[in-house]
Design a protein around this motif. Sequence first.
Motif, mmCIF file in Angstrom:
data_model
loop_
_atom_site.group_PDB
_atom_site.id
_atom_site.type_symbol
_atom_site.label_atom_id
_atom_site.label_comp_id
_atom_site.label_asym_id
_atom_site.label_seq_id
_atom_site.Cartn_x
_atom_site.Cartn_y
_atom_site.Cartn_z
ATOM 1 N N ASP A 1 68.844 -21.484 45.424
ATOM 2 C CA ASP A 1 67.836 -20.726 46.183
ATOM 3 C C ASP A 1 66.677 -21.606 46.649
ATOM 4 O O ASP A 1 66.117 -21.395 47.724
ATOM 5 C CB ASP A 1 67.291 -19.578 45.327
ATOM 6 C CG ASP A 1 68.222 -18.374 45.332
ATOM 7 O OD1 ASP A 1 69.016 -18.253 46.293
ATOM 8 O OD2 ASP A 1 68.167 -17.582 44.378
ATOM 9 N N SER A 2 66.336 -22.587 45.827
ATOM 10 C CA SER A 2 65.175 -23.420 46.146
ATOM 11 C C SER A 2 65.530 -24.659 46.967
ATOM 12 O O SER A 2 64.645 -25.376 47.408
ATOM 13 C CB SER A 2 64.482 -23.856 44.851
ATOM 14 O OG SER A 2 65.367 -24.637 44.056
ATOM 15 N N MET A 3 66.824 -24.903 47.180
ATOM 16 C CA MET A 3 67.236 -26.100 47.914
ATOM 17 C C MET A 3 67.099 -25.895 49.422
ATOM 18 O O MET A 3 67.434 -24.827 49.950
ATOM 19 C CB MET A 3 68.701 -26.457 47.600
ATOM 20 C CG MET A 3 68.926 -26.992 46.196
ATOM 21 S SD MET A 3 70.681 -27.340 45.868
ATOM 22 C CE MET A 3 70.865 -28.893 46.714
ATOM 23 N N SER A 4 66.617 -26.939 50.100
ATOM 24 C CA SER A 4 66.580 -26.899 51.565
ATOM 25 C C SER A 4 67.977 -27.166 52.104
ATOM 26 O O SER A 4 68.865 -27.638 51.380
ATOM 27 C CB SER A 4 65.621 -27.967 52.090
ATOM 28 O OG SER A 4 66.133 -29.270 51.796
ATOM 29 N N LYS B 1 75.325 -18.890 51.913
ATOM 30 C CA LYS B 1 74.532 -20.096 52.196
ATOM 31 C C LYS B 1 75.408 -21.345 52.100
ATOM 32 O O LYS B 1 75.302 -22.257 52.930
ATOM 33 C CB LYS B 1 73.362 -20.193 51.221
ATOM 34 C CG LYS B 1 72.433 -21.378 51.485
ATOM 35 C CD LYS B 1 71.237 -21.361 50.544
ATOM 36 C CE LYS B 1 70.297 -22.533 50.826
ATOM 37 N NZ LYS B 1 69.104 -22.524 49.932
ATOM 38 N N GLN C 1 75.226 -15.527 47.354
ATOM 39 C CA GLN C 1 74.765 -16.892 47.605
ATOM 40 C C GLN C 1 75.866 -17.767 48.213
ATOM 41 O O GLN C 1 75.591 -18.850 48.720
ATOM 42 C CB GLN C 1 74.260 -17.529 46.309
ATOM 43 C CG GLN C 1 72.947 -16.935 45.816
ATOM 44 C CD GLN C 1 72.488 -17.566 44.522
ATOM 45 O OE1 GLN C 1 73.208 -17.576 43.529
ATOM 46 N NE2 GLN C 1 71.282 -18.117 44.535
ATOM 47 N N ASP D 1 68.881 -30.879 51.713
ATOM 48 C CA ASP D 1 69.219 -31.238 50.326
ATOM 49 C C ASP D 1 70.602 -30.708 49.951
ATOM 50 O O ASP D 1 71.377 -31.384 49.266
ATOM 51 C CB ASP D 1 68.174 -30.681 49.355
ATOM 52 C CG ASP D 1 66.849 -31.417 49.444
ATOM 53 O OD1 ASP D 1 66.853 -32.564 49.945
ATOM 54 O OD2 ASP D 1 65.820 -30.849 49.039
ATOM 55 N N GLY E 1 69.801 -20.533 40.702
ATOM 56 C CA GLY E 1 68.363 -20.701 40.871
ATOM 57 C C GLY E 1 68.019 -21.941 41.663
ATOM 58 O O GLY E 1 67.148 -21.920 42.544
ATOM 59 N N GLU E 2 68.722 -23.046 41.363
ATOM 60 C CA GLU E 2 68.500 -24.289 42.114
ATOM 61 C C GLU E 2 68.909 -24.120 43.573
ATOM 62 O O GLU E 2 68.247 -24.627 44.479
ATOM 63 C CB GLU E 2 69.291 -25.430 41.484
ATOM 64 C CG GLU E 2 68.833 -25.863 40.110
ATOM 65 C CD GLU E 2 69.741 -26.927 39.535
ATOM 66 O OE1 GLU E 2 69.527 -28.112 39.830
ATOM 67 O OE2 GLU E 2 70.690 -26.566 38.804
#
Length: 597
Positions: free
Chosen positions: A271-274, A298, A295, A277, A268-269
């Motif tokens: 997915d939200s990380m740029s 990425k 995932q 970051d 979950g983290e």
Amino acid sequence: TGTLTQNQMTVDHIWTPAHSFTVTGQGFVNNGQIQLDGKPIKYGTDADLDLLIRLVAFNNDTEVEPSKGSARPKILGTPTEASLVILAQKSGIDTKAYSTKYPRLKELPFDSDRKRMTTIHQHDDHTLSICTKGSLSDLLPHCDTIQENGKVRPLTEDDKKAIDDANRKYASLGLRSIATAYREVPQETDKEKQLDDLTIDTAETNLTFVGLAIMSDPPRPEIYEAIKKCHRASIKIIMVTGDSSLTAKSVAVKIGLTSDKARVVTGGELDSMSKEDLKKALAGEIIFARVAPEQKYKIVSTLQEMGEIVASTGDGVNDAPALKKADIGVAMGVTGTDVAKDAADMILTDDNFASIVAAIEEGRTVYSNIQKFLIYILNSNLPEAVPSALFLFSRGAIPLPLTVMQILTVDLGTDMMPALGLGSEKAEPGIMDKPPRARDAHLMSKTVLWKAFAWYGLIASIISSGAYFFVNHLNGWPLKGLATSGNTYVMATTMTLAAIIFCQIAAAMNCRTENASVFKAGLFANKLVWFGIVFEIFLLALLSYTPFLQELFHTGPLAPTDWIFLAIIPIPLFLIEEGRKWLNRRRLAAKKVDVVD
């Protein structure tokens, strides 16, 4: 984490709201029993345990074929479900008989998004049973009741805390958990329509929580040393797993993959990380937990943007994009799907991380051996060229110290056998203590050229040319001119050829290691190099004493004193190079101390 562990999943604990059970035995064989407070407990004596056993037996697509002789049991499915099959067998139930009694009517397969699997069974003439298993964090929110001591009651916040505390306790020990739940629904008249209506959204809701099956997957014994090698070689290992954060970190710390200070990033983290970051996080110690296979893409692409060369492992269909994207995609040969294998560059036949490390070590050895081969082959070019240069620049005042046929003898005869021996040299001690070579590194590097021409080649040129002039000196030079023909000229060129060959003997020994002592590598360890040396000497003797070869190669018979002189040549050359390597090792060791300080 399949490459780090033995894939010998074993359920060794069962937790229900009323009791904690211990399960003995290891591996995919029925070699243990379920115990409560140290005493065996059989199926039929505890309602909660019985229900959990039925759920894991029903909600299962795996079969375990018993071992035959010394062969391991064959798993037709996944190791996780295989461990649940063995658990059911240890309880004493007949899984096949139960499958017949409670036939499966429908399955909602496991997927990496919801992390659950559900099967629907015929319970009796009037009832259908919905059996669900999966990740606790993804299953518990779909439960609103709990079974304790055979009775179903509402699920309270205290229950949720107790379940979570139990799960965290086991996870901190590096154990995995599978949560189980169920629901019984009345059978409708139109059963086929009812089954069609039981989708993920309608079936996996209002469930009754039953308990946890806690399993261990012990690290492979060889993984500890493999990880140490990677750390020494400056190879960064990043764990990407679907396990919980606590389990992942516990395993990573236990096997020495990371320190206890490593950051754990969940799916979950992630997915939200740029990208920025994520790059900052990847620069330090990091573990990815509760990550879906897709995932990985990425993570791999971000590492490549950071300039890293990335190898990615995987076994599932969803791993294929990451395997394709990685510089080296490594698919599991035992548990891997055909899609993963097709997308990968390499297939791991034993699903073992240590095999990847062994392949890296072998690759470094091959690369190093090719460079050793090149140094050895190239270094003889200089002593071959110097005689022609002397003849050319002296405008013929110095006759050719080496004839064309003798040059061909070195190139096509004496060079080849020791060079082939160097190609089979074992890994040099400390080869995994170096950082990875640069992406743009060349086989024909400056170091190779310097060693071949400015070090080994220059020394061989001086010695071989010196041998030519020394023979002429014994026959009156410089009081009289250098011999251009006759016995003196033949013996001078023969000694030049022989000196080159004996310099090559020293070079063959010196090229066996880059910095390590040849004595540490084993003076007589490489039999092919020694066979090549013997072949060189034999060929020289053949050319020197065989009449028709003497005429062809313009050689003469070597005297015993000549052989003594030639035998001495490799000794100082070998010892000087050993001294240089010793000094280089001290310099490198001093650099390491400076870095640590």
